[in-house]
Scaffold this active site. Sequence first.
Site, short mmCIF file in Angstrom:
data_model
loop_
_atom_site.label_atom_id
_atom_site.label_comp_id
_atom_site.label_asym_id
_atom_site.label_seq_id
_atom_site.Cartn_x
_atom_site.Cartn_y
_atom_site.Cartn_z
N HIS A 18 0.18 -13.10 8.11
CA HIS A 18 0.01 -11.70 8.53
C HIS A 18 0.21 -10.81 7.30
O HIS A 18 1.15 -11.01 6.53
CB HIS A 18 1.03 -11.38 9.62
CG HIS A 18 1.08 -9.92 9.96
ND1 HIS A 18 -0.06 -9.17 10.18
CD2 HIS A 18 2.13 -9.06 10.11
CE1 HIS A 18 0.30 -7.93 10.46
NE2 HIS A 18 1.60 -7.84 10.41
N ASN A 67 -1.65 -2.94 6.72
CA ASN A 67 -1.27 -3.79 7.85
C ASN A 67 -2.17 -3.43 9.04
O ASN A 67 -2.03 -2.36 9.61
CB ASN A 67 0.21 -3.54 8.18
CG ASN A 67 0.70 -4.37 9.34
OD1 ASN A 67 -0.08 -4.99 10.06
ND2 ASN A 67 2.02 -4.38 9.53
N CYS A 71 1.51 -7.82 16.13
CA CYS A 71 0.97 -8.40 14.90
C CYS A 71 0.83 -9.93 14.98
O CYS A 71 0.14 -10.52 14.15
CB CYS A 71 1.82 -8.01 13.69
SG CYS A 71 1.94 -6.23 13.48
O1 UT7 Z 1 3.55 -5.78 11.12
C1 UT7 Z 1 4.82 -5.99 11.63
C2 UT7 Z 1 5.71 -6.37 10.61
N1 UT7 Z 1 6.18 -5.21 9.85
C3 UT7 Z 1 6.71 -5.42 8.68
O2 UT7 Z 1 6.69 -6.52 8.22
C4 UT7 Z 1 7.39 -4.28 7.95
C5 UT7 Z 1 8.68 -4.78 7.37
N2 UT7 Z 1 9.39 -3.81 6.56
C6 UT7 Z 1 8.91 -3.41 5.37
O3 UT7 Z 1 7.85 -3.81 4.94
C7 UT7 Z 1 9.80 -2.50 4.54
O4 UT7 Z 1 11.08 -2.42 5.11
C8 UT7 Z 1 9.22 -1.07 4.37
C9 UT7 Z 1 7.98 -1.13 3.49
C10 UT7 Z 1 8.85 -0.48 5.72
C11 UT7 Z 1 10.23 -0.17 3.68
O5 UT7 Z 1 10.61 -0.71 2.42
P1 UT7 Z 1 12.13 -0.75 2.01
O6 UT7 Z 1 12.18 -1.36 0.66
O7 UT7 Z 1 12.88 -1.46 3.12
O8 UT7 Z 1 12.50 0.79 1.89
P2 UT7 Z 1 13.66 1.60 2.64
O9 UT7 Z 1 13.32 1.75 4.08
O10 UT7 Z 1 14.97 1.01 2.27
O11 UT7 Z 1 13.54 3.02 1.95
C12 UT7 Z 1 13.92 3.20 0.58
C13 UT7 Z 1 13.73 4.66 0.22
C14 UT7 Z 1 14.35 5.63 1.21
O12 UT7 Z 1 14.87 6.71 0.47
P3 UT7 Z 1 16.45 6.81 0.17
O13 UT7 Z 1 17.11 6.84 1.51
O14 UT7 Z 1 16.78 5.58 -0.62
O15 UT7 Z 1 16.57 8.07 -0.62
C15 UT7 Z 1 13.18 6.12 2.02
O16 UT7 Z 1 13.37 7.42 2.55
O17 UT7 Z 1 12.32 4.96 0.21
C16 UT7 Z 1 12.09 6.13 0.98
N3 UT7 Z 1 10.76 6.05 1.56
C17 UT7 Z 1 9.64 6.51 0.97
N4 UT7 Z 1 9.44 7.15 -0.20
C18 UT7 Z 1 8.17 7.47 -0.53
C19 UT7 Z 1 10.39 5.47 2.74
N5 UT7 Z 1 9.07 5.56 2.91
C20 UT7 Z 1 8.57 6.20 1.82
C21 UT7 Z 1 7.28 6.57 1.43
N6 UT7 Z 1 7.12 7.21 0.25
N7 UT7 Z 1 6.18 6.30 2.18
#
Ligand code: UT7
Length: 325
Positions: free
Chosen positions: A252, A282, A119
Amino acid sequence: MSRFSRITGTGSYLPPRRLTNADLATELAAKGVETSDEWIVERTGIRARHFADPSVCVSDLALQACLRALEAAGREASEIDLIIVATSTPDMVFPSAACILQNKLGNVGAAAFDVQAVCSGFIYALTVADSLIKTGTATKALVIGAEVFSRILDFSDRTTCVLFGDGAGAVVLEASDVPGILATDIHADGKYSSILCVPGHVSGGQVTGSPLLTMDGQAVFKLAVGVLEDTARAVLEKAGKTQADIDWLIPHQANIRIMQNTAKKLKLPPEKMIVTVDQHGNTSAASIPLALDVAVRSGKVQQGDTLLLEGVGGGFTWGAVLLDY
Ligand code: UT7
């Protein structure tokens, strides 16, 4: 007289197939994968993304972006003497997407190669092109970010497959008596390679390991907010500028929360940040030049504006470019 590099034209291209979060959620539900528009918007700011048809390659997307950038710059493809494509999803193992693109453009003789910094790829590519122009090795470059990330997504993994899209953005970068690019700053730390990767490789005629993207989202998030602030401050310092000099922040486009955090740390009002993540998702190396082109064509970015471009991604890589448009 000093020699600088300056952007003289921008272009971008999105494949026509557009999926809203609701469209994607419906497709995923059919495979037993549960997600929702609400979750995706709240956690990422993404509302839609574009996916290329299976027959379309990165060089096809890049070609369309380049034709638009060349037209904007008033240049012919035959005048270009350097082509750099930033991509992690090239058409084939080799030759480079840049060489394939060069042939599609009808250009003969320009130096052509790919840059692989995920990225951060466009920031790396712009830095390399700026250096080659400043040293006199090149005079007119096409610098492109292009991706078909839909090819490497695991559609059974809702934590990643809702985040990415396909697209391409390009700039024509030319030698100039006036800057142009004011300063660049690029870095990497390979000890974090496993937090965002596609671990598979080709060996003995077979793919060994997974050819699909895997990410520790929270680890990436945490690292990203720190390095984006660091590289922004570093590039400003190198150029002898301050936050007050920035007309537009073009980060980005991965997650609106990361982007807002960066703007806040730089004390920039949110209106000074270009946002396309809502419509593109993204698009990895394509996201910055795509956002730049959208901003230029919408009339937001005007000639003479000072732009801070910055990227972060797999590697772990990060960097920034400060420029007068
Ligand atoms: O391009 C390179 C750079 N990449 C990035 O910058 C990505 C950086 N990371 C992020 O943007 C975020 O960490 C994410 C968007 C990937 C995830 O967001 P988060 O607020 O960190 O969510 P999380 O991983 O803590 O997940 C929270 C909950 C989980 O459920 P439980 O364990 O709390 O019950 C996940 O299973 O959300 C759940 N979850 C979803 N639910 C519905 C994860 N993905 C999804 C989804 N739909 N697509």
